[in-house]
Design an enzyme around this catalytic site. Structure first.
Site, short mmCIF file in Angstrom:
data_model
loop_
_atom_site.label_atom_id
_atom_site.label_comp_id
_atom_site.label_asym_id
_atom_site.label_seq_id
_atom_site.Cartn_x
_atom_site.Cartn_y
_atom_site.Cartn_z
N ASN A 9 0.89 -1.17 0.00
CA ASN A 9 0.00 0.00 0.00
C ASN A 9 0.92 1.22 0.00
O ASN A 9 1.50 1.56 1.03
CB ASN A 9 -0.89 -0.02 1.25
CG ASN A 9 -1.73 1.25 1.36
OD1 ASN A 9 -1.75 2.09 0.45
ND2 ASN A 9 -2.42 1.41 2.48
N LYS A 11 0.19 4.19 -0.24
CA LYS A 11 -0.45 5.38 0.35
C LYS A 11 -0.20 6.58 -0.57
O LYS A 11 -0.15 6.41 -1.79
CB LYS A 11 0.05 5.59 1.78
CG LYS A 11 -0.11 4.32 2.62
CD LYS A 11 0.03 4.51 4.09
CE LYS A 11 -0.21 3.18 4.80
NZ LYS A 11 -0.19 3.29 6.25
N HIS A 94 -9.54 1.36 4.82
CA HIS A 94 -8.28 1.53 5.54
C HIS A 94 -8.50 2.46 6.72
O HIS A 94 -9.31 3.40 6.63
CB HIS A 94 -7.21 2.12 4.60
CG HIS A 94 -5.85 2.05 5.21
ND1 HIS A 94 -5.42 2.98 6.13
CD2 HIS A 94 -4.84 1.16 5.06
CE1 HIS A 94 -4.18 2.65 6.51
NE2 HIS A 94 -3.81 1.55 5.88
N GLU A 96 -6.92 4.84 7.82
CA GLU A 96 -6.68 6.26 7.51
C GLU A 96 -7.92 6.88 6.85
O GLU A 96 -8.20 8.06 7.04
CB GLU A 96 -5.42 6.41 6.64
CG GLU A 96 -4.16 6.18 7.48
CD GLU A 96 -2.98 5.58 6.74
OE1 GLU A 96 -2.95 5.61 5.51
OE2 GLU A 96 -2.07 5.05 7.44
N GLU A 165 -5.47 -4.76 10.46
CA GLU A 165 -4.44 -3.74 10.67
C GLU A 165 -4.72 -3.01 11.98
O GLU A 165 -5.53 -2.06 12.01
CB GLU A 165 -4.48 -2.71 9.53
CG GLU A 165 -4.20 -3.31 8.16
CD GLU A 165 -3.56 -2.29 7.21
OE1 GLU A 165 -2.56 -2.65 6.58
OE2 GLU A 165 -4.04 -1.14 7.13
N GLY A 171 2.54 2.31 10.80
CA GLY A 171 3.54 3.36 10.66
C GLY A 171 4.23 3.74 11.96
O GLY A 171 4.91 4.76 12.03
N SER A 210 3.37 -2.14 10.34
CA SER A 210 4.81 -2.24 10.56
C SER A 210 5.36 -3.63 10.27
O SER A 210 6.23 -4.13 10.98
CB SER A 210 5.17 -1.80 11.98
OG SER A 210 4.78 -0.45 12.19
P1 13P Z 1 3.01 0.35 7.67
O1 13P Z 1 3.50 -0.95 7.09
O2 13P Z 1 3.76 1.54 7.21
O3 13P Z 1 2.87 0.27 9.17
O4 13P Z 1 1.52 0.55 7.11
C1 13P Z 1 0.61 -0.48 7.20
C2 13P Z 1 -0.60 -0.12 6.42
O5 13P Z 1 -1.32 0.79 6.79
C3 13P Z 1 -0.85 -0.85 5.17
O6 13P Z 1 -2.12 -0.58 4.68
#
Ligand code: 13P
Length: 247
Positions: A9, A11, A94, A96, A165, A171, A210
């Protein structure tokens, strides 16, 4: 047997030049990977990704899709449009989007249904915040998030991918331990099995938060962890491929 899926992803991180390097790196070394590989990229780069990855074993997808089929929805991108660019997958729900765009469980379910109706596989994200975990609400939260999606999938349950997640692991460099993640994955699969036992065995449940080369192997060794949804580490070819090799 579920084929592991390692999906990146990206982002909101991309540029034509950076993508070209990243994609060339992926194609250079994906031959030895037995897991399925995919990248979910910002919509403006789908044409580029389609032209580079088309004909390879690496799949691609988007990070969101409208719940609407078409019409006066300025700024939205429909599932049909994503399909035009060869997307196999689309991430929906997601954390976010749930937190910054106030997406409800019901909206996420509508998006998943629309993606499926257009011929794509939705990757539906669920996960609890730190506060929810600390008060022991993880199971309740993920069950609440998943329930409307399962209703929307109906008999096509097996055509979805779920990503667990935990919000506190995204992150942050903090990862759920393999045991913690497995417990939630098993709970999610049990929810699927309440609807259809056969489909429950087919649905891939990815872990995201992560996931890195140094923790991927242990996470991916758990019986109900069928791959990863990778954020930060998917922007680095060698990290992403090293996670893929662990699957
Ligand atoms: P990270 O791997 O940067 O923690 O992000 C995970 C994520 O949100 C994947 O959709």
């Amino acid at each position: 047997m579920r084929t592991p899926l390692i999906a990146g992803n990206w982002k909101m991180n991309a540029s034509l030049a950076a993508n070209a390097t990243l994609l060339a790196g992926l194609l250079g070394d994906e031959a030895g990977v037995s897991a399925e590989l995919a990248v979910c990229v910002p919509a403006p780069y789908l044409a580029q990704v389609q032209s580079v990855l088309g004909g390879s074993a690496v799949r691609w997808g988007a990070q969101d899709a409208s719940a609407h089929e078409r019409g006066a929805f300025t700024g939205e991108v429909s599932a049909e449009m994503l399909l035009d660019f060869g997307c196999t997958y689309v991430i929906v729900g997601h954390s976010e989007r749930r937190s910054y765009h106030a997406e409800s469980d019901e909206l996420v379910a509508q998006k998943a249904q629309r993606a499926l109706a257009s011929g794509m596989t939705p990757i539906v994200c669920v996960g609890e915040t730190l506060e929810e975990r600390e008060r022991g609400a993880t199971d309740v939260v993920v069950a609440r998030q998943l329930a409307p999606v399962l209703d929307a999938m109906g008999t096509q349950l097996a055509s979805m991918v779920i990503a667990y997640e935990p919000v506190w692991a995204i992150g942050t460099g903090k990862t759920a331990t393999p045991e913690m993640a497995q417990q939630v994955h098993a709970r999610l699969r049990a929810m699927l099995a309440e609807r259809n036992t056969e489909s429950a065995q087919q649905v891939r449940i990815l872990y995201g938060g992560s996931m890195k080369p140094d923790n991927a192997k242990d996470l991916l060794a758990m019986p109900d962890i069928d791959g990863g949804l990778i954020g930060g580490a998917s922007l680095n070819v060698s990290d992403f491929l090293s996670i893929a090799h662990a699957a």
